[in-house]
Design an enzyme around this catalytic site. Structure first.
Site, mmCIF file in Angstrom:
data_model
loop_
_atom_site.group_PDB
_atom_site.id
_atom_site.type_symbol
_atom_site.label_atom_id
_atom_site.label_comp_id
_atom_site.label_asym_id
_atom_site.label_seq_id
_atom_site.Cartn_x
_atom_site.Cartn_y
_atom_site.Cartn_z
ATOM 1 N N GLU A 99 0.882 -1.283 0.035
ATOM 2 C CA GLU A 99 -0.067 0.088 -0.191
ATOM 3 C C GLU A 99 0.882 1.338 0.014
ATOM 4 O O GLU A 99 2.176 1.132 0.506
ATOM 5 C CB GLU A 99 -0.828 0.008 1.172
ATOM 6 C CG GLU A 99 -0.436 0.213 2.428
ATOM 7 C CD GLU A 99 -1.399 0.144 3.578
ATOM 8 O OE1 GLU A 99 -1.782 -0.854 4.225
ATOM 9 O OE2 GLU A 99 -1.620 1.416 4.215
ATOM 10 N N CYS A 112 3.669 8.769 0.023
ATOM 11 C CA CYS A 112 4.197 7.615 1.220
ATOM 12 C C CYS A 112 4.389 6.404 0.723
ATOM 13 O O CYS A 112 3.113 5.604 0.266
ATOM 14 C CB CYS A 112 3.344 7.934 2.555
ATOM 15 S SG CYS A 112 3.875 6.735 3.652
ATOM 16 N N CYS A 119 7.103 -6.615 7.531
ATOM 17 C CA CYS A 119 8.156 -6.044 8.087
ATOM 18 C C CYS A 119 8.431 -6.902 9.424
ATOM 19 O O CYS A 119 7.467 -7.625 9.923
ATOM 20 C CB CYS A 119 7.622 -4.686 9.016
ATOM 21 S SG CYS A 119 8.685 -3.667 9.691
ATOM 22 N N CYS A 126 2.206 -1.131 15.486
ATOM 23 C CA CYS A 126 2.086 -0.978 14.064
ATOM 24 C C CYS A 126 1.459 -2.383 13.570
ATOM 25 O O CYS A 126 1.624 -3.498 13.706
ATOM 26 C CB CYS A 126 3.575 -0.986 13.720
ATOM 27 S SG CYS A 126 3.620 -0.736 11.926
HETATM 28 N N1 SAH Z 1 9.931 1.159 9.809
HETATM 29 C C1 SAH Z 1 10.110 2.746 9.718
HETATM 30 C C2 SAH Z 1 9.168 3.450 8.852
HETATM 31 C C3 SAH Z 1 7.760 2.759 8.664
HETATM 32 S S1 SAH Z 1 6.522 3.033 10.144
HETATM 33 C C4 SAH Z 1 9.991 3.214 11.073
HETATM 34 O O1 SAH Z 1 9.712 2.481 12.139
HETATM 35 O O2 SAH Z 1 10.266 4.574 10.990
HETATM 36 C C5 SAH Z 1 6.494 4.833 9.834
HETATM 37 C C6 SAH Z 1 6.143 5.773 10.948
HETATM 38 O O3 SAH Z 1 5.018 5.230 11.551
HETATM 39 C C7 SAH Z 1 6.984 5.231 12.202
HETATM 40 O O4 SAH Z 1 7.410 6.368 13.047
HETATM 41 C C8 SAH Z 1 6.244 4.114 13.037
HETATM 42 O O5 SAH Z 1 6.479 4.153 14.336
HETATM 43 C C9 SAH Z 1 4.671 5.031 12.854
HETATM 44 N N2 SAH Z 1 3.504 3.969 13.070
HETATM 45 C C10 SAH Z 1 3.443 2.901 12.922
HETATM 46 N N3 SAH Z 1 2.117 2.585 13.465
HETATM 47 C C11 SAH Z 1 1.497 3.552 13.944
HETATM 48 C C12 SAH Z 1 0.392 3.681 14.434
HETATM 49 N N4 SAH Z 1 -0.750 2.643 14.654
HETATM 50 N N5 SAH Z 1 0.146 5.076 15.104
HETATM 51 C C13 SAH Z 1 1.029 5.886 14.938
HETATM 52 N N6 SAH Z 1 2.200 5.899 14.368
HETATM 53 C C14 SAH Z 1 2.510 4.369 13.858
#
Ligand code: SAH
Length: 355
Positions: A99, A112, A119, A126
């Site tokens: 996505e 994005c 992952c 997440c």
């Molecule tokens: N793996 C990378 C990029 C993907 S996640 C990372 O960890 O940065 C992108 C961002 O979204 C990260 O800051 C992650 O912690 C955040 N994220 C993931 N799930 C989320 C959620 N349910 N609510 C808020 N932020 C979230």
């Protein structure tokens, strides 16, 4: 070029222009053919060799034999009625699904993208990590997400954030090749300054990236201010301490001159107290950084909740009082499977139910 392979053939869209020139030289083709083909792939954004009308039919046939040309199949688009944000679901050549998100801001259009199918980092809040890692995305498959959205919207993309599903620094080489092609003046030529890579904090690769001296923004998903608290949210914290992370951030700034972004998802009752804010100030103050507060987007598999609005505002005010650069991320597309990985997940769950 043997490293980029799709179905046992070289993945032509993952090659840089110089590499394509070498390839064609080996085939006995003229160097300018590489420039023409590169333009079809990375500027005109065509979906197949057949659309490359200034290349002879014979040459196109030869390329079809020798190379694989990736393109995504659009499965679904959801558009937010609140802010026009669009979520795209694409199918890859092997049936996997990724996505991507398109957001319209005053300063331009942002995409994005996902960097992996699934992952393996296991962050607790997440949705992208719930089923683990399936595979890395190729450079072409990261580019294709941007290209497909550009064609679909008919608008130029000016910003790219690698913040979708996956950990980009767990797919380091492909990520780097992707950035080189994306920012290349013979391609879409997106300014490196408009590219952000977000990581959960893989320290050795943060340092490696620093040494590339790119002008991209590095965003670190911090989410907690002590190792103990961070371990509860992010398993990667067992591997690298906050102190090591801060050193890597300092190093990134020294090497690139680029200000680091800290992402901090506010989770109600978990990391949103005055004490947390004070600790965050201690960490952020010595660094040239910007803090992005993200009200956590609850996923149904976990019982994390968003901090109350009052709490978010006082957390922010506390940072501002201490001269820390801070913004609260505007929630885009709240009405369309919001959080990372939720759209893909709801699609996959539905298709397994259908079977
Ligand atoms: N793996 C990378 C990029 C993907 S996640 C990372 O960890 O940065 C992108 C961002 O979204 C990260 O800051 C992650 O912690 C955040 N994220 C993931 N799930 C989320 C959620 N349910 N609510 C808020 N932020 C979230």
């Amino acid at each position: 070029m043997d490293i980029y392979k799709v179905k046992d053939k070289t993945d032509i869209k993952s090659l840089r222009l110089e590499e394509l020139k070498e390839e064609f030289a080996q085939m006995g083709e003229k160097a300018f053919r590489a420039g023409q083909m590169y333009q079809w792939m990375h500027q005109k954004l065509v979906r197949s060799f057949d659309e490359m009308t200034n290349l002879s039919k014979d040459f196109r046939e030869k390329c079809k034999q020798a190379y694989e040309y990736t393109s995504l199949e659009l499965l679904q688009v959801q558009e937010s009625k609140l802010d026009g944000t669009r979520k795209y679901l694409f199918r890859l050549h092997d049936g996997n699904v990724v996505e991507s998100v398109w957001m319209k801001y005053k300063h331009g259009n942002s995409v994005c993208i996902s960097s992996q199918v699934g992952c393996r980092m296991g962050c607790r809040f997440c949705a992208s990590t719930l089923d683990g890692l399936e595979r890395n995305l190729l450079p072409s498959e990261m580019l294709d997400q941007i290209y497909a959205i550009s064609v679909h919207t008919g608008e130029r993309v000016s910003n790219v954030v690698v913040m979708g599903t996956g950990e980009p620094l767990d797919n380091y080489d492909n990520l780097l090749q992707f950035i080189k092609i994306l920012t290349d003046e013979s391609g879409l030529h997106i300014s490196a300054r408009n590219v952000t890579v977000s990581t959960c904090g893989i320290v050795p690769n943060m340092k490696r990236l620093a040494k590339e001296h790119l002008q991209i923004t590095l965003a670190l998903s911090l989410h907690a201010t002590t190792d103990e608290k961070r371990k509860k949210l992010m398993p990667i914290a067992y591997k690298y301490s906050i102190q090591e992370l801060m050193e890597a951030c300092k190093y990134y700034f020294e090497q690139t001159g680029r200000r680091i972004t800290f992402e901090y998802s506010l989770v109600g009752g978990v990391n949103d107290t005055k004490e947390d804010a004070d600790e965050l100030i201690q960490l952020a103050a010595p660094l040239n950084c910007h803090i992005n507060l993200i009200p956590v987007n609850p996923i149904k598999e976990r019982d994390y909740v968003q901090s109350e609005e009052r709490q978010i505002q006082s957390f922010k005010a506390n940072l501002e009082k201490n001269r820390i650069n801070v913004t609260v991320r505007r929630e885009m597309g709240r009405d369309i499977d919001g959080a990372c990985g939720q759209l893909r997940r709801s699609f996959m769950n539905k298709s397994t139910e259908d079977q």
